[in-house]
Design a protein around this motif. Structure first.
Motif, PDB file in Angstrom:
ATOM      1  N   GLN A  19      44.733 -33.996 -13.570  1.00 53.50           N
ATOM      2  CA  GLN A  19      45.546 -34.177 -12.368  1.00 53.50           C
ATOM      3  C   GLN A  19      44.719 -34.498 -11.133  1.00 53.50           C
ATOM      4  O   GLN A  19      45.245 -35.011 -10.151  1.00 53.50           O
ATOM      5  N   LEU A  20      43.425 -34.211 -11.183  1.00 55.49           N
ATOM      6  CA  LEU A  20      42.563 -34.535 -10.045  1.00 55.49           C
ATOM      7  C   LEU A  20      42.378 -36.043  -9.969  1.00 55.49           C
ATOM      8  O   LEU A  20      42.286 -36.708 -10.996  1.00 55.49           O
ATOM      9  N   PRO A  21      42.304 -36.581  -8.755  1.00 56.47           N
ATOM     10  CA  PRO A  21      42.059 -38.019  -8.653  1.00 56.47           C
ATOM     11  C   PRO A  21      40.681 -38.367  -9.206  1.00 56.47           C
ATOM     12  O   PRO A  21      39.806 -37.501  -9.327  1.00 56.47           O
ATOM     13  N   LEU A  22      40.497 -39.633  -9.539  1.00 52.71           N
ATOM     14  CA  LEU A  22      39.195 -40.079 -10.043  1.00 52.71           C
ATOM     15  C   LEU A  22      38.115 -39.774  -9.012  1.00 52.71           C
ATOM     16  O   LEU A  22      38.381 -39.796  -7.802  1.00 52.71           O
ATOM     17  N   PRO A  23      36.894 -39.484  -9.484  1.00 51.01           N
ATOM     18  CA  PRO A  23      35.808 -39.187  -8.539  1.00 51.01           C
ATOM     19  C   PRO A  23      35.625 -40.325  -7.537  1.00 51.01           C
ATOM     20  O   PRO A  23      35.718 -41.498  -7.879  1.00 51.01           O
ATOM     21  N   ASP A  24      35.392 -39.951  -6.300  1.00 51.13           N
ATOM     22  CA  ASP A  24      35.214 -40.917  -5.217  1.00 51.13           C
ATOM     23  C   ASP A  24      34.087 -40.431  -4.329  1.00 51.13           C
ATOM     24  O   ASP A  24      33.974 -39.236  -4.070  1.00 51.13           O
ATOM     25  N   LYS A  25      33.276 -41.346  -3.848  1.00 54.59           N
ATOM     26  CA  LYS A  25      32.127 -40.936  -3.024  1.00 54.59           C
ATOM     27  C   LYS A  25      32.554 -40.285  -1.720  1.00 54.59           C
ATOM     28  O   LYS A  25      31.806 -39.541  -1.121  1.00 54.59           O
ATOM     29  N   ASP A  26      33.785 -40.551  -1.281  1.00 55.69           N
ATOM     30  CA  ASP A  26      34.268 -39.996  -0.012  1.00 55.69           C
ATOM     31  C   ASP A  26      35.204 -38.806  -0.192  1.00 55.69           C
ATOM     32  O   ASP A  26      35.837 -38.375   0.765  1.00 55.69           O
ATOM     33  N   GLU A  28      36.645 -34.984  -0.732  1.00 52.07           N
ATOM     34  CA  GLU A  28      36.311 -33.709  -0.101  1.00 52.07           C
ATOM     35  C   GLU A  28      35.389 -32.899  -1.013  1.00 52.07           C
ATOM     36  O   GLU A  28      35.492 -32.966  -2.236  1.00 52.07           O
ATOM     37  N   GLU A  29      34.541 -32.107  -0.395  1.00 53.78           N
ATOM     38  CA  GLU A  29      33.605 -31.261  -1.148  1.00 53.78           C
ATOM     39  C   GLU A  29      34.361 -30.292  -2.059  1.00 53.78           C
ATOM     40  O   GLU A  29      33.923 -30.017  -3.180  1.00 53.78           O
ATOM     41  N   LEU A  30      35.485 -29.798  -1.598  1.00 57.72           N
ATOM     42  CA  LEU A  30      36.288 -28.860  -2.389  1.00 57.72           C
ATOM     43  C   LEU A  30      36.752 -29.508  -3.694  1.00 57.72           C
ATOM     44  O   LEU A  30      36.739 -28.871  -4.750  1.00 57.72           O
ATOM     45  N   VAL A  31      37.164 -30.770  -3.640  1.00 54.57           N
ATOM     46  CA  VAL A  31      37.626 -31.472  -4.837  1.00 54.57           C
ATOM     47  C   VAL A  31      36.478 -31.633  -5.826  1.00 54.57           C
ATOM     48  O   VAL A  31      36.634 -31.406  -7.024  1.00 54.57           O
ATOM     49  N   THR A  32      35.306 -32.005  -5.316  1.00 49.49           N
ATOM     50  CA  THR A  32      34.127 -32.156  -6.173  1.00 49.49           C
ATOM     51  C   THR A  32      33.773 -30.827  -6.824  1.00 49.49           C
ATOM     52  O   THR A  32      33.505 -30.769  -8.031  1.00 49.49           O
ATOM     53  N   LEU A  34      35.759 -28.217  -7.353  1.00 45.96           N
ATOM     54  CA  LEU A  34      36.806 -27.839  -8.303  1.00 45.96           C
ATOM     55  C   LEU A  34      36.674 -28.623  -9.600  1.00 45.96           C
ATOM     56  O   LEU A  34      36.790 -28.065 -10.686  1.00 45.96           O
ATOM     57  N   ARG A  35      36.411 -29.931  -9.498  1.00 44.80           N
ATOM     58  CA  ARG A  35      36.244 -30.752 -10.688  1.00 44.80           C
ATOM     59  C   ARG A  35      35.071 -30.235 -11.527  1.00 44.80           C
ATOM     60  O   ARG A  35      35.176 -30.097 -12.748  1.00 44.80           O
ATOM     61  N   THR A  36      33.967 -29.934 -10.878  1.00 45.95           N
ATOM     62  CA  THR A  36      32.783 -29.433 -11.575  1.00 45.95           C
ATOM     63  C   THR A  36      33.074 -28.108 -12.266  1.00 45.95           C
ATOM     64  O   THR A  36      32.725 -27.919 -13.433  1.00 45.95           O
ATOM     65  N   ARG A  37      33.735 -27.198 -11.575  1.00 41.74           N
ATOM     66  CA  ARG A  37      34.035 -25.889 -12.164  1.00 41.74           C
ATOM     67  C   ARG A  37      35.003 -26.006 -13.335  1.00 41.74           C
ATOM     68  O   ARG A  37      34.861 -25.317 -14.342  1.00 41.74           O
ATOM     69  N   LEU A  38      35.976 -26.895 -13.227  1.00 42.00           N
ATOM     70  CA  LEU A  38      36.915 -27.097 -14.333  1.00 42.00           C
ATOM     71  C   LEU A  38      36.205 -27.722 -15.540  1.00 42.00           C
ATOM     72  O   LEU A  38      36.480 -27.356 -16.682  1.00 42.00           O
ATOM     73  N   GLN A  39      35.286 -28.658 -15.293  1.00 46.71           N
ATOM     74  CA  GLN A  39      34.531 -29.267 -16.389  1.00 46.71           C
ATOM     75  C   GLN A  39      33.662 -28.229 -17.089  1.00 46.71           C
ATOM     76  O   GLN A  39      33.571 -28.209 -18.319  1.00 46.71           O
ATOM     77  N   GLU A  40      33.039 -27.345 -16.309  1.00 46.64           N
ATOM     78  CA  GLU A  40      32.209 -26.284 -16.895  1.00 46.64           C
ATOM     79  C   GLU A  40      33.080 -25.318 -17.705  1.00 46.64           C
ATOM     80  O   GLU A  40      32.714 -24.906 -18.803  1.00 46.64           O
ATOM     81  N   LEU A  41      34.241 -24.952 -17.168  1.00 46.19           N
ATOM     82  CA  LEU A  41      35.159 -24.064 -17.875  1.00 46.19           C
ATOM     83  C   LEU A  41      35.600 -24.696 -19.189  1.00 46.19           C
ATOM     84  O   LEU A  41      35.593 -24.046 -20.232  1.00 46.19           O
TER      85      LEU A  41
END
Length: 53
Positions: A19-26, A28-32, A34-41
């Motif tokens: 459900q998260l949008p595709l990674p984008d260089k711009d 928000e830090e929170l989205v990055t 959250l994506r990282t933590r979900l991938q690790e989980l």
């Protein structure tokens, strides 16, 4: 920081990650973060899943 536990199945973690949008260089830090933590989980859940070696 206030924290609370949350228990997710593999399917639930995959759904949230999808459900998260595709990674984008711009993005928000929170989205990055959250994506990282979900991938690790998800990696940890899959590592300990039934039928995995």
């Amino acid at each position: 920081m206030n924290r609370g536990p949350i228990v997710l199945t593999i399917d639930e973690a995959e759904y949230l990650l999808d459900q998260l949008p595709l990674p984008d260089k711009d993005e928000e830090e929170l989205v990055t973060k959250l994506r990282t933590r979900l991938q690790e989980l998800l990696a940890d859940l899959r590592k300990g899943a039934e039928g995995s070696s």
